[in-house]
Design a protein around this motif. Structure first.
Motif, PDB file in Angstrom:
ATOM      1  N   PHE A  66       1.062  -0.713  -0.132  1.00 39.93           N
ATOM      2  CA  PHE A  66       0.132  -0.376   0.163  1.00 39.93           C
ATOM      3  C   PHE A  66       0.901   1.206   0.163  1.00 39.93           C
ATOM      4  O   PHE A  66       1.603   0.759   0.259  1.00 39.93           O
ATOM      5  CB  PHE A  66      -0.781   0.337   1.459  1.00 39.93           C
ATOM      6  CG  PHE A  66      -0.151  -0.506   2.475  1.00 39.93           C
ATOM      7  CD1 PHE A  66       0.009  -1.015   2.869  1.00 39.93           C
ATOM      8  CD2 PHE A  66      -0.374   1.400   3.392  1.00 39.93           C
ATOM      9  CE1 PHE A  66       0.796  -1.401   4.699  1.00 39.93           C
ATOM     10  CE2 PHE A  66       1.010   0.743   5.225  1.00 39.93           C
ATOM     11  CZ  PHE A  66       0.867  -0.242   4.594  1.00 39.93           C
ATOM     12  N   GLY A  67       0.691   2.728   0.024  1.00 43.71           N
ATOM     13  CA  GLY A  67       0.991   3.385   0.076  1.00 43.71           C
ATOM     14  C   GLY A  67       1.375   4.265   0.901  1.00 43.71           C
ATOM     15  O   GLY A  67       0.029   4.463   2.131  1.00 43.71           O
ATOM     16  N   ASP A  68       1.850   5.590   0.952  1.00 46.96           N
ATOM     17  CA  ASP A  68       1.624   6.111   2.229  1.00 46.96           C
ATOM     18  C   ASP A  68       0.538   7.308   2.354  1.00 46.96           C
ATOM     19  O   ASP A  68       0.197   7.015   4.115  1.00 46.96           O
ATOM     20  CB  ASP A  68       2.920   7.389   1.911  1.00 46.96           C
ATOM     21  CG  ASP A  68       2.423   8.401   0.809  1.00 46.96           C
ATOM     22  OD1 ASP A  68       2.953   7.863  -0.404  1.00 46.96           O
ATOM     23  OD2 ASP A  68       2.089   9.103   0.350  1.00 46.96           O
ATOM     24  N   GLY A  69      -0.177   7.097   1.491  1.00 52.24           N
ATOM     25  CA  GLY A  69      -1.099   8.265   1.694  1.00 52.24           C
ATOM     26  C   GLY A  69      -2.463   7.181   2.336  1.00 52.24           C
ATOM     27  O   GLY A  69      -3.269   7.304   3.158  1.00 52.24           O
ATOM     28  N   ALA A  70      -2.714   5.811   2.026  1.00 54.90           N
ATOM     29  CA  ALA A  70      -3.866   4.786   2.541  1.00 54.90           C
ATOM     30  C   ALA A  70      -3.314   4.578   4.005  1.00 54.90           C
ATOM     31  O   ALA A  70      -4.448   3.593   4.922  1.00 54.90           O
ATOM     32  CB  ALA A  70      -3.523   3.059   1.957  1.00 54.90           C
ATOM     33  N   CYS A 126       5.063  -0.643   3.788  1.00 49.93           N
ATOM     34  CA  CYS A 126       3.779   1.118   3.167  1.00 49.93           C
ATOM     35  C   CYS A 126       5.130   1.265   2.078  1.00 49.93           C
ATOM     36  O   CYS A 126       6.440   1.560   2.118  1.00 49.93           O
ATOM     37  CB  CYS A 126       4.201   2.095   4.152  1.00 49.93           C
ATOM     38  SG  CYS A 126       3.573   3.563   3.514  1.00 49.93           S
ATOM     39  N   GLN A 127       4.795   1.388   0.725  1.00 52.58           N
ATOM     40  CA  GLN A 127       5.554   2.525  -0.557  1.00 52.58           C
ATOM     41  C   GLN A 127       5.574   3.473  -0.318  1.00 52.58           C
ATOM     42  O   GLN A 127       4.528   4.228  -0.994  1.00 52.58           O
ATOM     43  CB  GLN A 127       5.680   1.547  -1.461  1.00 52.58           C
ATOM     44  CG  GLN A 127       5.608  -0.104  -1.270  1.00 52.58           C
ATOM     45  CD  GLN A 127       5.635  -0.669  -3.261  1.00 52.58           C
ATOM     46  OE1 GLN A 127       6.133   0.254  -4.324  1.00 52.58           O
ATOM     47  NE2 GLN A 127       5.736  -1.773  -2.684  1.00 52.58           N
ATOM     48  N   ASN A 128       6.854   4.448   0.320  1.00 52.88           N
ATOM     49  CA  ASN A 128       6.575   5.384   0.800  1.00 52.88           C
ATOM     50  C   ASN A 128       6.867   6.362  -0.008  1.00 52.88           C
ATOM     51  O   ASN A 128       8.246   6.715  -0.167  1.00 52.88           O
ATOM     52  CB  ASN A 128       7.312   6.356   2.193  1.00 52.88           C
ATOM     53  CG  ASN A 128       6.367   7.762   3.218  1.00 52.88           C
ATOM     54  OD1 ASN A 128       6.621   8.467   1.202  1.00 52.88           O
ATOM     55  ND2 ASN A 128       6.929   7.871   3.322  1.00 52.88           N
ATOM     56  N   ASN A 129       5.900   7.209  -1.358  1.00 52.39           N
ATOM     57  CA  ASN A 129       7.100   7.748  -2.575  1.00 52.39           C
ATOM     58  C   ASN A 129       6.640   9.046  -2.211  1.00 52.39           C
ATOM     59  O   ASN A 129       6.878   9.805  -3.841  1.00 52.39           O
ATOM     60  CB  ASN A 129       6.374   7.125  -3.798  1.00 52.39           C
ATOM     61  CG  ASN A 129       4.726   7.122  -3.184  1.00 52.39           C
ATOM     62  OD1 ASN A 129       3.782   7.891  -3.060  1.00 52.39           O
ATOM     63  ND2 ASN A 129       3.769   6.482  -4.663  1.00 52.39           N
ATOM     64  N   ARG A 130       6.256   9.912  -1.255  1.00 54.25           N
ATOM     65  CA  ARG A 130       6.106  10.745  -0.363  1.00 54.25           C
ATOM     66  C   ARG A 130       4.586  11.300  -1.218  1.00 54.25           C
ATOM     67  O   ARG A 130       4.153  12.681  -0.742  1.00 54.25           O
ATOM     68  CB  ARG A 130       7.151  12.065  -0.968  1.00 54.25           C
ATOM     69  CG  ARG A 130       8.878  10.560  -1.172  1.00 54.25           C
ATOM     70  CD  ARG A 130       9.077  10.634   0.132  1.00 54.25           C
ATOM     71  NE  ARG A 130      10.101   9.384   0.570  1.00 54.25           N
ATOM     72  CZ  ARG A 130      11.235  10.319   0.198  1.00 54.25           C
ATOM     73  NH1 ARG A 130      11.608  11.701   0.752  1.00 54.25           N
ATOM     74  NH2 ARG A 130      12.469  10.272   0.735  1.00 54.25           N
ATOM     75  N   TYR A 131       4.709  10.940  -2.258  1.00 54.86           N
ATOM     76  CA  TYR A 131       3.135  11.923  -3.413  1.00 54.86           C
ATOM     77  C   TYR A 131       1.912  10.759  -2.568  1.00 54.86           C
ATOM     78  O   TYR A 131       1.832   9.127  -2.643  1.00 54.86           O
ATOM     79  CB  TYR A 131       3.164  12.093  -4.194  1.00 54.86           C
ATOM     80  CG  TYR A 131       3.498  13.203  -4.320  1.00 54.86           C
ATOM     81  CD1 TYR A 131       3.533  14.428  -4.135  1.00 54.86           C
ATOM     82  CD2 TYR A 131       5.462  12.801  -4.476  1.00 54.86           C
ATOM     83  CE1 TYR A 131       3.951  15.772  -4.356  1.00 54.86           C
ATOM     84  CE2 TYR A 131       5.517  14.259  -4.520  1.00 54.86           C
ATOM     85  CZ  TYR A 131       5.245  15.313  -4.321  1.00 54.86           C
ATOM     86  OH  TYR A 131       6.116  16.309  -4.683  1.00 54.86           O
ATOM     87  N   GLY A 132       0.206  11.408  -1.911  1.00 56.71           N
ATOM     88  CA  GLY A 132      -0.617  10.458  -2.151  1.00 56.71           C
ATOM     89  C   GLY A 132      -1.387  11.117  -3.761  1.00 56.71           C
ATOM     90  O   GLY A 132      -2.171  12.660  -3.101  1.00 56.71           O
ATOM     91  N   GLU A 133      -1.172  10.564  -4.854  1.00 57.65           N
ATOM     92  CA  GLU A 133      -2.324  11.456  -5.806  1.00 57.65           C
ATOM     93  C   GLU A 133      -1.387  12.979  -6.095  1.00 57.65           C
ATOM     94  O   GLU A 133      -0.377  12.275  -6.099  1.00 57.65           O
ATOM     95  CB  GLU A 133      -4.192  11.549  -5.670  1.00 57.65           C
ATOM     96  CG  GLU A 133      -5.037  10.820  -7.001  1.00 57.65           C
ATOM     97  CD  GLU A 133      -6.594  10.864  -6.576  1.00 57.65           C
ATOM     98  OE1 GLU A 133      -6.767  11.736  -5.101  1.00 57.65           O
ATOM     99  OE2 GLU A 133      -7.045  10.464  -7.359  1.00 57.65           O
TER     100      GLU A 133
HETATM  101 MG   LIG Z   1       2.103   7.836  -1.728  1.00 59.24          MG
END
Ligand SMILES: [Mg+2]
Ligand SMILES: Cc1ncc(C[n+]2csc(CCOP(=O)(O)OP(=O)(O)O)c2C)c(N)n1
Length: 326
Positions: free
Chosen positions: A147-151, A175-182
């Protein structure tokens, strides 16, 4: 933790092969959309290749994976065959879901790929269900929820961590924290200094790891997998990475910090790992170039196979759909 030096040559090369496959597959996906050969919603994972490549090197085929719309890298690393992938994203009958799932709803149970979901946060409760099934069946399978950081701000994240902790489920929350949620930056939407800290609230191990470093990522995953397999319960891994492109193909990414993005691309984890393998003498330029050439051929084959496969007929419209029609 496994010290870097203990990672054998075979594993290092196998992680590189997966990373090279993921990079090439992303580049080809964007190219086929650009040239109009396939029309699809596409969420590039470019920049995030290390996470599943190193993690899946610790998994068995029968371990479970639940991932998200930005998860084709996770599925390829888990063993999704290229032909089945490309036929599915092109909407053809030879795809993983007979062309009815498309790029956001791939499944491939033969390699433990149980769901791809577009509902933010929903990979986690599903992984818990699979984890509970393994616990009851005593089959020592491990379930991974990507899942992402936003999740991590969704209620299901908190409920899932709590349930997995209470029942000691064999689940790894990645958590794949790619620094952005959308289009929203991490700091604007997330109160936690780091997502790994949220594990404290559920009394489970929480680790922030450099998700762009294959050896660190491999070591963190090994510990979490070992713990889950031994019946010791869940782990939360926050893997720090960066999304090289906008949220979805076609997004002009003007909201992303230009200098930060340029710096992340400059430090491309794929190129860095490749250079490391060469300088450490793990592989030669010829060997790596050969691996990359084979991958390109495999992708050529998969794209051609997909485009030659037929679209599903009208009779497929209601087949395999949950709930019987009168
Ligand atoms: Mg993200
Ligand atoms: C429950 C739910 N809320 C909102 C959305 C709309 N949405 C789609 S992707 C996304 C951002 C998720 O960001 P993150 O979890 O960081 O994952 P990333 O896309 O960065 O991999 C949002 C809010 C959704 N699909 N599902």
């Amino acid at each position: 933790m496994v010290p870097e030096t203990q990672l054998d040559t075979k594993t290092q090369l196998s992680i590189y092969r997966t990373m090279a496959l993921l990079k090439a597959n992303d580049e080809r996906s964007r190219l086929v959309i650009k040239t109009g050969r396939i029309v699809m919603p596409y969420y590039s994972y470019r920049g995030q290749e290390v996470i599943p490549s190193a993690l899946c090197a610790n998994l068995r085929d029968d371990d479970y994976l639940c991932t998200i719309y930005r998860g084709i890298h996770d599925m390829l690393a888990k063993g999704l065959p290229l032909r089945a992938l490309w036929a599915e994203i092109a909407g053809r009958v030879d795809g993983t879901c007979k062309g009815k799932g498309g790029p956001m709803h791939l499944t491939y149970p033969a390699k433990g790929i149980m769901v791809t979901t577009g509902i933010v946060g929903s990979s986690m409760p599903i992984a818990n269900g699979l984890g509970w099934a393994s616990q009851l069946a005593k089959d020592d399978r491990v379930s991974v929820a990507m899942f992402g950081d936003g999740a991590s701000n969704i209620g299901a994240f908190h409920e899932s961590l709590n349930m997995a902790a209470v029942w000691k489920l064999p689940v790894i929350f990645v958590c794949q924290n790619n620094r952005y949620g959308e289009h929203t930056r991490y700091e604007r939407a997330t109160s936690a200094r780091q997502i790994a800290d949220r594990a404290v609230g559920y009394s489970i191990p929480g680790l922030r790891v450099d998700g762009n470093d294959p050896l660190a990522m491999y070591a963190a995953a090994k510990t979490a997998v070992g713990r889950a397999r031994a019946g010791e319960g869940p782990t939360l891994l926050e893997c720090m990475t960066y999304r090289f492109h906008g949220h979805v193909y076609g997004d002009n990414d003007s909201y992303m910090d230009k200098a930060e993005k340029a710096e992340a691309i400059q430090a491309d984890p794929h190129n860095r790992y490749r250079a490391q393998l060469l300088s450490a003498g793990v592989a030669t330029e010829t060997q790596l170039a050969e691996v990359e050439a084979i991958i390109e051929k495999e992708i050529d084959d998969a794209v051609n196979f997909a485009l030659a496969s037929p679209f599903p007929g009208m009779e497929e419209m209601t087949r395999d759909v949950y709930g019987a029609l009168a």
